[in-house]
Structure formats: C-alpha cells, structure tokens
Design an enzyme around this catalytic site. Structure first.
Site, short mmCIF file in Angstrom:
data_model
loop_
_atom_site.label_atom_id
_atom_site.label_comp_id
_atom_site.label_asym_id
_atom_site.label_seq_id
_atom_site.Cartn_x
_atom_site.Cartn_y
_atom_site.Cartn_z
CB THR A 1 -0.61 0.19 1.38
OG1 THR A 1 -1.58 -1.31 1.90
CG2 THR A 1 -2.00 1.36 1.04
CB THR A 18 5.17 9.44 9.37
OG1 THR A 18 5.63 9.37 11.16
CG2 THR A 18 5.89 8.37 8.64
CG ASP A 19 7.19 12.16 13.97
OD1 ASP A 19 6.72 10.77 13.72
OD2 ASP A 19 7.35 12.28 14.85
CD GLU A 20 6.00 6.17 13.80
OE1 GLU A 20 6.38 4.82 13.34
OE2 GLU A 20 4.81 6.28 14.27
CE1 TYR A 64 2.78 4.22 8.71
CE2 TYR A 64 4.09 4.84 10.84
CZ TYR A 64 3.18 5.25 9.68
OH TYR A 64 3.06 6.50 9.20
CE LYS A 84 3.56 7.43 5.22
NZ LYS A 84 2.66 7.97 4.75
N PRO A 139 -3.78 -0.19 28.69
CG PRO A 139 -3.99 -1.37 26.32
CD PRO A 139 -4.65 -0.31 27.26
CE1 TYR A 170 0.56 -1.30 23.75
CE2 TYR A 170 2.27 -0.21 22.27
CZ TYR A 170 0.32 -1.65 22.60
OH TYR A 170 -0.29 -1.82 21.95
P1 NAD Z 1 -5.62 5.76 8.89
O1 NAD Z 1 -4.78 4.77 8.82
O2 NAD Z 1 -7.00 6.24 9.89
O3 NAD Z 1 -6.21 6.09 7.81
C1 NAD Z 1 -6.14 5.72 6.35
C2 NAD Z 1 -7.43 5.62 5.51
O4 NAD Z 1 -6.50 5.30 4.10
C3 NAD Z 1 -8.24 4.92 5.65
O5 NAD Z 1 -9.52 5.20 4.95
C4 NAD Z 1 -7.73 3.81 5.02
O6 NAD Z 1 -9.39 2.62 4.07
C5 NAD Z 1 -6.90 4.03 3.70
N1 NAD Z 1 -5.74 3.11 3.16
C6 NAD Z 1 -5.80 2.53 3.39
N2 NAD Z 1 -5.07 1.37 2.37
C7 NAD Z 1 -5.69 2.13 1.11
C8 NAD Z 1 -5.70 1.45 -0.53
N3 NAD Z 1 -5.12 0.83 -0.73
N4 NAD Z 1 -6.20 2.33 -1.54
C9 NAD Z 1 -7.19 3.67 -0.93
N5 NAD Z 1 -7.37 3.93 0.29
C10 NAD Z 1 -6.35 3.23 1.27
O7 NAD Z 1 -4.42 6.61 8.99
P2 NAD Z 1 -4.21 8.57 9.50
O8 NAD Z 1 -3.63 8.42 10.56
O9 NAD Z 1 -4.95 9.30 9.09
O10 NAD Z 1 -2.56 8.15 8.33
C11 NAD Z 1 -2.98 9.48 7.14
C12 NAD Z 1 -1.46 9.50 6.64
O11 NAD Z 1 -0.72 10.39 7.54
C13 NAD Z 1 -0.66 8.44 6.83
O12 NAD Z 1 0.04 8.48 5.15
C14 NAD Z 1 -0.02 8.39 7.69
O13 NAD Z 1 1.30 7.56 7.28
C15 NAD Z 1 0.13 9.84 7.66
N6 NAD Z 1 0.53 10.49 9.29
C16 NAD Z 1 -0.33 9.87 10.17
C17 NAD Z 1 -0.14 10.41 11.73
C18 NAD Z 1 -0.81 10.59 12.98
O14 NAD Z 1 -0.30 10.26 13.59
N7 NAD Z 1 -1.91 9.44 12.35
C19 NAD Z 1 1.52 11.26 11.40
C20 NAD Z 1 1.60 12.02 10.19
C21 NAD Z 1 1.43 10.58 9.62
O1 DAU Z 2 4.51 9.85 14.68
C1 DAU Z 2 3.84 9.68 13.48
C2 DAU Z 2 3.37 8.81 13.64
O2 DAU Z 2 2.27 8.54 15.22
C3 DAU Z 2 2.82 7.77 12.55
O3 DAU Z 2 3.51 8.47 11.30
C4 DAU Z 2 1.13 7.13 12.99
O4 DAU Z 2 0.25 6.54 11.59
C5 DAU Z 2 0.69 6.69 13.65
O5 DAU Z 2 0.23 5.90 14.25
C6 DAU Z 2 1.14 7.42 15.21
O6 DAU Z 2 2.36 6.01 15.47
P1 DAU Z 2 3.06 6.10 17.01
O7 DAU Z 2 2.95 4.43 16.72
O8 DAU Z 2 3.55 6.62 17.78
O9 DAU Z 2 1.54 6.11 17.73
P2 DAU Z 2 0.17 4.62 18.60
O10 DAU Z 2 -1.10 5.87 18.53
O11 DAU Z 2 0.36 3.42 18.17
O12 DAU Z 2 1.29 4.88 19.71
C7 DAU Z 2 1.30 6.02 20.29
C8 DAU Z 2 2.21 5.25 21.68
O13 DAU Z 2 1.48 5.09 22.00
C9 DAU Z 2 3.92 4.63 21.49
O14 DAU Z 2 5.47 4.43 21.74
C10 DAU Z 2 3.29 2.81 21.91
C11 DAU Z 2 2.45 3.73 22.81
N1 DAU Z 2 0.90 2.36 23.03
C12 DAU Z 2 0.39 1.99 21.80
C13 DAU Z 2 -0.90 1.99 22.27
C14 DAU Z 2 -2.23 1.90 20.82
C15 DAU Z 2 0.62 1.85 24.31
O15 DAU Z 2 1.38 2.46 25.14
N2 DAU Z 2 -0.59 1.69 24.48
C16 DAU Z 2 -1.04 0.95 23.25
O16 DAU Z 2 -2.31 0.50 22.76
#
Ligand code: NAD
Ligand code: DAU
Length: 340
Positions: free
Chosen positions: A100, A125-127, A153, A157, A208, A210
């Site tokens: 994807t 993403t900053d990751e 992941y 990216k 939960p 981590y």
């Molecule tokens: P999300 O998982 O909530 O949403 C992703 C969307 O993409 C969903 O609606 C899903 O159905 C769609 N999708 C997945 N695979 C697809 C495919 N093959 N074709 C068409 N649609 C598809 O994600 P999010 O948290 O909204 O993140 C959006 C973007 O921002 C991502 O690229 C992620 O890497 C980036 N990002 C997220 C965060 C964060 O904190 N959530 C931070 C920085 C960057």
């Molecule tokens: O930094 C940007 C990224 O932030 C995006 O690129 C990703 O799409 C987005 O999912 C997010 O990634 P993280 O791994 O930082 O987010 P998550 O919410 O999964 O976890 C945040 C922190 O919390 C991480 O240190 C793991 C911890 N965690 C997460 C979950 C789901 C827990 O301790 N317990 C949990 O159940």
C-alpha cells in the site's frame, strides 16, 4: 481548483476534506478510499451532503481503477493520505504495508504524471527519522536528519518519500512532502493511543501502557496538521520536504493520566504490558522551516485540544461503537490478550 484526496475516510484525510470544503469555498473535492478496517464511511456523512464532494471506493494499488478516476476527474492537486498507518499491525504483517504505502504511492504518482497534475503531495511522518534519546532534549528532527527507520511501517513510508523525490528529480513531477508528528483529534481509529485509552476508560477497561510508559511523542492537533499541509501545497516549493510539529512532547504515561483525570476515572485502570518490538523511544520535530517559509505554526494548545478530543468522543459514541464492533474485538484480543 479540484483536489483529489486519497485515504479521506480515515482520520487525517477526513479532517483535511472538511477543512477544504470549509476554507476553500470554490473548490471541488474528490475522495478515493478503499474503505479498509481503519475507515468509517459515516465519518464522511456531512461531506456527502455537499455538492462539491465526490467519493470513489477504490484501492490506490489498482492502477486501472486509479487511472480511470484521473481520466474522469482531471484533478489539479493530489494529496496522498492513503496508507496502512498502524505500527503494531506492521510488526504483525508487514506485506500489506509495503504494497500500500510504497506501490500504491507509485501508482498515484504515475497517474499524476500521465494527467499533468500540478502538485502531488505525499503525507509522511516523523517516524522516517527513527528515534531520539530521552536524555538529549536538545536534539530535534530537522529535514536534514538522516532517514533511519525502525518498523516496517516507517520503512515503507521512508521508501515512498524517496521514490517521490526520485519522481521529482527524474521526471520533474511537482512533488512535495510533509513529515508530521503524532496527531490527535476527532475521527481517529481507536487502535491508536489516545482514542484507545479514552474508549477503555469510558468502558472501565484496563489501559494497556507499553513498557515503562516513558516513550515520548510530539502531539499535534489534527486541524493544525491539515492547515500545515494546505500551506505546503499552496506556498511550499516542489521537491521540498517540510517538517510539521508542535513542540509538544509528552510521555505516554502522562497522556494516559491526563485522560483519566479529565474523565474522573481511577489510575488503577493503568496496566503496564509487554513493550512494542523495536519501540521508538522519542520523537521531536523541529518545525522552523515551515514557520519561516510558510508562516505556519500550530494554534491549538494541547490542554485545549485534548479536552476538545475527549469531548468529541463522548459525543460520538455511536461512531466509536461502529469502529470497535466486529473485527476490532478479534484484533484487540490478539494484540492485548496475552500481553499482560
Ligand atoms: P488512517 O489509518 O486513519 O486512515 C488511512 C485511510 O487510508 C483509511 O481510510 C483507509 O481505508 C485508507 N486506505 C488504506 N489503504 C488504502 C488503499 N490501498 N487504497 C485506498 N485507500 C486506502 O490513517 P491516518 O492516521 O489518517 O494517517 C493518514 C496519513 O498520514 C498516513 O499516510 C500516515 O502515514 C500519515 N501520518 C499519520 C500520523 C498520525 O499521527 N496519525 C502522523 C503523521 C503522518
Ligand atoms: O509519529 C507519527 C506517527 O504516529 C504516525 O506516522 C503513525 O501513523 C501513527 O500511528 C503514530 O504512530 P505511533 O506508533 O507513535 O502511535 P500509537 O498511537 O500507535 O502509539 C503512540 C505511543 O503509545 C507509542 O509509544 C506506543 C504507545 N502505546 C500505544 C498503544 C496503541 C501504548 O503504550 N499502548 C497502546 O495500547
């Protein structure tokens, strides 16, 4: 102006669509989303009532389907949010992340080349920068920080970012990239930290955490991220990367305590569980370039944003319950069942 937004039924993409419909009144918005587990079609209910909005259920990996949409819609600008976005799932099953996030992005850029799109924006993403030590608060990620990924992941990216920059240099495709820190706000799927903890706390279930709970994330309210993306599209240079973040670092345990306190729930719900494999310790963005070149800076303070967010989930429990029914129950049992 016609915008094509992929992943618009997910968290950030949907917030971005509402921003466009509100703040760019003459625009047309086309959403392409394959509606994976992370999407909730009801997120877009209000958009479906807007005549400037069109929706296609399509997978960004499906070249034929994507090219047909471009041929029909002829978008001016494409913003690629569509991705597999959850680190924990990428550790369990990396393949779909590579397909994807890398190959899907390539299909989108090939369509942009074919149809002469004026800007392809990749939401990254900053990751991609890996992580920072806890004992060096002076260190922040800048756009020049080397790519150094930890999870399937983040590696997927980073690969997409590099291919996007290659398309700029090789083919002259007008590409921009934003790399943002952790977002929070309405419509985030409750497998991510903040909505998961809100949902569990509201239901009196264990929270939960981590490892030792001391991992640090740099939290940004989703609307500020969306405004940053718009600023990059409208005023950022093609071929450039812009970091977006809010200087708002918090440990996970701090976040969990803030949520419990606001909901007036007991800290006895906190349960420390087995750590994530390869768990990044700290993320922290230096957003100076976006401030200097785009005049962008976040406006929502964390204290306000987290209250808005918790209140939103309380008022939208039907939406939350739609997300946490069915497959989510199996996911939760598999991820957390034997973690204690
Ligand atoms: P999300 O998982 O909530 O949403 C992703 C969307 O993409 C969903 O609606 C899903 O159905 C769609 N999708 C997945 N695979 C697809 C495919 N093959 N074709 C068409 N649609 C598809 O994600 P999010 O948290 O909204 O993140 C959006 C973007 O921002 C991502 O690229 C992620 O890497 C980036 N990002 C997220 C965060 C964060 O904190 N959530 C931070 C920085 C960057
Ligand atoms: O930094 C940007 C990224 O932030 C995006 O690129 C990703 O799409 C987005 O999912 C997010 O990634 P993280 O791994 O930082 O987010 P998550 O919410 O999964 O976890 C945040 C922190 O919390 C991480 O240190 C793991 C911890 N965690 C997460 C979950 C789901 C827990 O301790 N317990 C949990 O159940």
């Amino acid at each position: 102006m016609k915008y094509l937004v992929t992943g618009g039924a997910g968290f950030i993409g949907s917030n971005f669509i509402y921003l466009l419909l509100d703040e760019r009144p003459g625009s047309q918005v086309v959403c392409v989303d394959s509606l994976t587990y992370a999407a909730n079609i009801h997120t877009l209910n209000a958009a479906f009532n807007n005549p400037r909005f069109t929706f296609y259920k399509e997978d960004i990996r499906n070249r034929k389907g994507i090219f047909e949409i471009f041929s029909k819609e002829k978008p001016d600008v494409v913003i690629n949010f569509a991705a597999q976005s959850h680190v924990d799932r990428s550790i369990e099953d990396p393949g779909i992340f590579l397909e994807t996030n890398i190959l899907g992005t390539q299909v989108m850029m090939d369509a942009c080349r074919e149809y002469g799109v004026k800007r392809f924006h990749q939401v990254s993403t900053d990751e991609v920068y890996g992580d920072l030590p806890l004992d060096r608060p002076d260190l922040l990620f800048s756009e020049d920080t080397p790519i150094c990924t930890s999870s399937p992941y983040s590696a997927s990216k980073a690969a997409a970012d590099l291919i996007a920059l290659a398309y700029y240099r090789t083919y002259g495709l007008p590409v921009s990239i934003s790399r943002c820190s952790n977002n929070y706000g309405p419509y985030q799927f409750p497998e991510k930290l903040i909505p998961l903890m809100i949902n569990n706390a509201l239901n009196g279930k264990p929270l939960p955490v981590y490892g030792d709970g001391l991992n640090v994330r740099d939290w940004l309210y989703v609307k500020d991220h969306c405004l940053g993306i718009l600023a990059v599209i409208e005023n950022g240079k093609a071929g450039e990367v812009y970091n977006l973040g809010g200087h708002n670092e918090k440990t996970n345990i701090e976040i969990v305590r803030i949520i419990l306190h606001y909901l007036n729930k007991s800290e006895s719900l906190i349960t420390f569980v087995k750590d994530r494999k390869g768990h990044d310790r700290r993320y922290a963005i230096n957003p100076e370039k976006a401030g200097r070149e785009l005049n962008w800076s976040p406006t929502t303070k964390f204290d306000d944003g987290i209250k808005l967010t918790i209140d939103w989930y309380i008022s939208n429990m039907t939406w939350m319950n739609e997300c946490t029914g069915g497959e989510y129950v199996n996911y939760y049992n598999e991820m957390y069942g034997n973690r204690g």
